[in-house]
Every structure is written in C-alpha cells, then in structure tokens.
Motif scaffolding. Structure first.
Motif, PDB file in Angstrom:
ATOM      1  N   PHE A 107       0.868  -1.287   0.035  1.00  0.00           N
ATOM      2  CA  PHE A 107       0.029  -0.086   0.004  1.00  0.00           C
ATOM      3  C   PHE A 107       0.844   1.182  -0.116  1.00  0.00           C
ATOM      4  O   PHE A 107       0.301   2.411  -0.664  1.00  0.00           O
ATOM      5  CB  PHE A 107      -0.933  -0.148   1.185  1.00  0.00           C
ATOM      6  N   GLY A 108       2.066   1.101   0.542  1.00  0.00           N
ATOM      7  CA  GLY A 108       2.828   2.091   0.560  1.00  0.00           C
ATOM      8  C   GLY A 108       3.476   2.519  -0.853  1.00  0.00           C
ATOM      9  O   GLY A 108       3.548   3.765  -1.488  1.00  0.00           O
ATOM     10  N   ALA A 109       4.011   1.403  -1.586  1.00  0.00           N
ATOM     11  CA  ALA A 109       4.645   1.648  -2.927  1.00  0.00           C
ATOM     12  C   ALA A 109       4.917   0.137  -3.490  1.00  0.00           C
ATOM     13  O   ALA A 109       5.225  -0.640  -2.717  1.00  0.00           O
ATOM     14  CB  ALA A 109       5.838   2.478  -2.843  1.00  0.00           C
ATOM     15  N   VAL A 110       4.770   0.140  -4.753  1.00  0.00           N
ATOM     16  CA  VAL A 110       5.085  -1.138  -5.447  1.00  0.00           C
ATOM     17  C   VAL A 110       6.176  -0.913  -6.542  1.00  0.00           C
ATOM     18  O   VAL A 110       5.780  -0.338  -7.492  1.00  0.00           O
ATOM     19  CB  VAL A 110       3.947  -1.904  -5.928  1.00  0.00           C
ATOM     20  N   PRO A 111       7.332  -1.571  -6.535  1.00  0.00           N
ATOM     21  CA  PRO A 111       8.321  -1.499  -7.695  1.00  0.00           C
ATOM     22  C   PRO A 111       7.480  -1.755  -8.727  1.00  0.00           C
ATOM     23  O   PRO A 111       6.928  -2.855  -8.804  1.00  0.00           O
ATOM     24  CB  PRO A 111       9.398  -2.498  -7.137  1.00  0.00           C
ATOM     25  N   PHE A 112       7.649  -0.797  -9.764  1.00  0.00           N
ATOM     26  CA  PHE A 112       7.162  -0.970 -11.226  1.00  0.00           C
ATOM     27  C   PHE A 112       5.536  -1.086 -10.954  1.00  0.00           C
ATOM     28  O   PHE A 112       4.887  -1.626 -11.888  1.00  0.00           O
ATOM     29  CB  PHE A 112       7.568  -2.228 -11.842  1.00  0.00           C
ATOM     30  N   LYS A 227      26.138  14.327  -6.033  1.00  0.00           N
ATOM     31  CA  LYS A 227      26.053  14.907  -7.203  1.00  0.00           C
ATOM     32  C   LYS A 227      25.167  14.178  -8.374  1.00  0.00           C
ATOM     33  O   LYS A 227      24.735  14.740  -9.343  1.00  0.00           O
ATOM     34  CB  LYS A 227      27.055  15.597  -7.751  1.00  0.00           C
ATOM     35  N   ASN A 228      24.988  12.878  -7.974  1.00  0.00           N
ATOM     36  CA  ASN A 228      24.503  11.965  -9.314  1.00  0.00           C
ATOM     37  C   ASN A 228      22.890  11.545  -8.648  1.00  0.00           C
ATOM     38  O   ASN A 228      22.872  10.749  -7.748  1.00  0.00           O
ATOM     39  CB  ASN A 228      25.202  10.563  -9.414  1.00  0.00           C
ATOM     40  N   TYR A 229      21.748  12.185  -9.355  1.00  0.00           N
ATOM     41  CA  TYR A 229      20.806  12.121  -9.122  1.00  0.00           C
ATOM     42  C   TYR A 229      19.914  11.308 -10.271  1.00  0.00           C
ATOM     43  O   TYR A 229      19.700  11.806 -11.273  1.00  0.00           O
ATOM     44  CB  TYR A 229      20.174  13.567  -9.018  1.00  0.00           C
ATOM     45  N   TYR A 230      19.259  10.182  -9.756  1.00  0.00           N
ATOM     46  CA  TYR A 230      18.832   9.194 -10.699  1.00  0.00           C
ATOM     47  C   TYR A 230      17.311   8.978 -10.577  1.00  0.00           C
ATOM     48  O   TYR A 230      16.788   9.156  -9.459  1.00  0.00           O
ATOM     49  CB  TYR A 230      19.212   7.719 -10.543  1.00  0.00           C
ATOM     50  N   MET A 231      16.790   9.067 -11.903  1.00  0.00           N
ATOM     51  CA  MET A 231      15.240   8.742 -12.006  1.00  0.00           C
ATOM     52  C   MET A 231      15.033   7.655 -12.887  1.00  0.00           C
ATOM     53  O   MET A 231      16.116   7.489 -13.627  1.00  0.00           O
ATOM     54  CB  MET A 231      14.594  10.143 -12.325  1.00  0.00           C
ATOM     55  N   PRO A 232      13.946   7.249 -13.271  1.00  0.00           N
ATOM     56  CA  PRO A 232      12.750   7.317 -12.705  1.00  0.00           C
ATOM     57  C   PRO A 232      12.520   6.659 -11.343  1.00  0.00           C
ATOM     58  O   PRO A 232      13.471   5.696 -11.036  1.00  0.00           O
ATOM     59  CB  PRO A 232      11.626   6.833 -13.636  1.00  0.00           C
ATOM     60  N   GLY A 233      11.412   6.854 -10.534  1.00  0.00           N
ATOM     61  CA  GLY A 233      11.265   6.250  -9.258  1.00  0.00           C
ATOM     62  C   GLY A 233      10.891   5.020  -9.613  1.00  0.00           C
ATOM     63  O   GLY A 233       9.526   4.618  -8.739  1.00  0.00           O
ATOM     64  N   TRP A 234      11.258   4.107 -10.103  1.00  0.00           N
ATOM     65  CA  TRP A 234      10.548   2.678 -10.592  1.00  0.00           C
ATOM     66  C   TRP A 234      10.392   2.003  -9.288  1.00  0.00           C
ATOM     67  O   TRP A 234       9.442   1.031  -9.149  1.00  0.00           O
ATOM     68  CB  TRP A 234      11.939   1.781 -11.108  1.00  0.00           C
ATOM     69  N   HIS A 235      11.032   2.292  -7.968  1.00  0.00           N
ATOM     70  CA  HIS A 235      10.706   1.447  -6.830  1.00  0.00           C
ATOM     71  C   HIS A 235       9.275   2.164  -6.135  1.00  0.00           C
ATOM     72  O   HIS A 235       8.939   1.191  -5.546  1.00  0.00           O
ATOM     73  CB  HIS A 235      11.877   1.673  -5.810  1.00  0.00           C
ATOM     74  N   GLN A 236       8.949   3.397  -6.562  1.00  0.00           N
ATOM     75  CA  GLN A 236       7.718   3.996  -5.849  1.00  0.00           C
ATOM     76  C   GLN A 236       7.416   4.999  -6.908  1.00  0.00           C
ATOM     77  O   GLN A 236       7.008   6.049  -6.879  1.00  0.00           O
ATOM     78  CB  GLN A 236       8.290   4.882  -4.598  1.00  0.00           C
TER      79      GLN A 236
END
Length: 351
Positions: A107-112, A227-236
C-alpha cells in the motif's frame, strides 16, 4: 387558531431537527505524531492541512493536533504506537512496519507498480480500500488513505551507476520492497528516517539514498553531499501516506465524525497530488544550477531492477497469502487498465 398551533409545533420540530446535528457533534482531541517533518512539501504538510480543514468543517470540535517526528513517538514507531493504543492516531508512509505487517509495503509503494492516479483509482474503485482495512484489522489499526505524491526519484549516489555490478556492496538507504530489490542486486541496505540521511551521506555511512520527490530531497540538502541524481522512481511510482487510527478509538466515534475524517483525508489525497505535480520542474532546474547531474537509469539498469522486482514479489507472495491476495489485485487492476493508458495518453516522448 388550530392551523397556527399546528404550524408552531411543526416549526419547533423542524428547528429541533436542524439543530440536532450541531448539538450532537462530539469533541475529538487527538495527538497525531508524524513520520515526516511538516516542512516537507506535499509529503509532510498534508496531515497539517487535513487537521486544519477538519477544525473548519467540524466547527472546531475535531482537533487532530500534529506532532513533528520524535516529539511524541519516534518517526518509525507510528504503527506500533497506534496499534498498542499509546496514541489514538498517527500519520506515516505505509511500509515502515514491513517486518510485522508484510502486506503494508504494497500500500505504500510497489516497484514497477501503479502510478499515483491509478493507485487512487484502485483504492477507491478497485477494491483496494477494503483490502487495506482487512489487512490492518488484526493489528487493531483502522488505516485511512490520506495522501499520495508523484513518483519519487530513484536516489542520490556519490558515484555514477551504469551497470548492476555498480550496486554490489553499495551502502544504500531504502524502504519497503524497493529495499529488498536493492538487496537482491547486492547492495547493503539500511533503513533510516529522513532526518538522519544528510549526516549519513556526509559522513560516508551511506553511499547513496532514496527518499522522496525533488522538492523534499532539496529541503533535506542531499545535493550538497551527492551529485548523481537518478530517476525514474521505479521503486515507488506512487508514494502513499495514511492516517493510522487505533481501532478502539475509531469505533468510539459517531458516524458523522468518522465521515468528516475520511472525507477530509480524501481531500488531502487530492491536495498532495496537486502540490507534488506543481513544483518538481523548478526544483530540477535548481539542481542543475547547483551542479547536480540529473539522469535517468539506462535500460540495462531498469531491466535489472524489473527482473529483481518480479523475483522479490514472487518470493514475498509465496511466503504470505495476504501479500499474494493484495498484489494479485493490484497487478490485475494495473493490467486491465494498461491498454487504456497506452492508447489514451500521449506518449511521454511525444514533442
């Protein structure tokens, strides 16, 4: 005279009926500890907004006083505190109680999993809310969907991440099932509350961390130490917050009061989504000026995360029938609506 007499009696009866709800309104005074600081945009300021709206719609009889993390109970102890009746209610991301309630992290977050609009649709029209209540009833908790934000960033890293082997041995903060995916790919995962992450990154206790939206990450200062900021938020793809209410405290409330709280939380979901969507572009532009390299994970990385995510969810579903029941409901709803999202929305790379 008879008509006047009857009219007067009728007027008195109507007056009594109209004034009854106001007279019957009960007084609620609860302290509500939060897992996030109220300064954190869309994540931590939703419950304070809900609290203020409840005061207004109830005429001041419902007062859910919010407390900053650690002021009433520790940030990661919301669930336990509500379950045992130490506090009547608390506000948190659902999943910090993963060890005791494995289904909670779904309910909090599902990867993909489902993005915020679809998750809300599943909650309200796909059976999600009924499954939510079923999942927490044995723990003496009545949970109310009370906030949801856009996809989180995948995380901040001290070094560039281009292949799965780059994660091996990496000291990384992650929560929920996303953390289990990082573990499967070889990272050393720890769970820390948001207020401790800057110092952990700065001192090298962590090599990287995920936490929230660009606006929230900016407020926590991560760009100063990574300094390395990655997206997308696949995990949430969606990050969902809930008002946890002690079951005994909830059952004592009158239906009118319960409806006011639940309806105002529904409004809180809308406000959180809108605020989250409104502010992220300007924050990414600020990061660029600060020398942050905002990147998307390449396909090799996303494929690795997806494969590990499917393995983790298969393992978790096999261990817990309730996890399987909820996850199957989610994936069925997502699959049923996938073609609509594919055909009905403009492609994201369309210009």
């Amino acid at each position: 005279m008879k008509f006047i007499r009857h009219t007067s009696v009728l007027a008195l009866a109507i007056g009594a009926t109209l004034s009854a709800p106001a007279m019957a309104q009960e007084t609620v005074r609860w302290g509500v500890p939060m897992a996030f600081g109220s300064n954190l945009v869309a994540l931590g300021d939703t419950m304070p907004w809900v609290s203020e709206q409840l005061k207004k719609v109830s005429g001041g009889t419902i007062n859910l006083q919010v407390f900053e993390p650690g002021k009433l109970v520790p940030a990661l102890a919301i669930f336990d505190s509500v379950s045992t009746g130490k506090v009547e209610a608390g506000y948190s991301w659902m999943g910090y109680e993963l060890g005791k309630v494995p289904v909670s992290a779904l309910f909090g977050a599902v990867p993909f999993g489902m993005e915020t609009p679809m998750f809300s649709a599943w909650m309200y029209f796909g059976g999600g809310d009924a499954l939510l209540k079923e999942s927490f009833k044995p723990h003496n908790v009545y949970p109310i969907f009370c906030g949801s934000i856009s996809p989180e960033a995948a995380g901040w890293f001290r070094k560039e991440i281009t292949k799965p082997d780059d994660l091996k041995g990496l000291k990384f903060r992650a929560a929920g099932y996303g953390g289990k995916v990082y573990q499967k790919l070889g990272a050393s995962v720890t769970m820390l509350p948001g207020g401790e992450l800057f110092q952990a990154l700065e001192k090298g206790v962590l090599d990287g961390t995920e936490f929230s939206l660009p606006t929230v990450d900016d407020q926590l200062g991560f760009s100063k130490v990574a300094k390395n900021y990655y997206m997308p938020g696949w995990h949430q793809p969606s990050t969902n917050q809930f008002l946890y209410v002690n079951m005994a405290a909830w059952n004592k409330l009158k239906p009118q009061t319960q409806a006011q709280i639940e309806t105002t939380c529904t409004a809180g979901v809308t406000m959180a989504i809108a605020k989250a969507e409104a502010l992220q572009g300007q924050t990414l532009a600020k990061f660029e000026k600060d020398g942050v390299k905002a990147r998307q994970f390449n396909k090799v990385m996303l494929d690795a995360f997806a494969k590990a995510s499917h393995e983790v969810m298969a393992e978790e579903s096999a261990k817990d029938p309730l996890v399987k029941k909820v996850y199957d409901s989610m994936t069925a709803f997502q699959g049923k609506n996938a073609n609509w999202h594919h055909l009905g929305y403009l492609p994201r790379d369309f210009k």
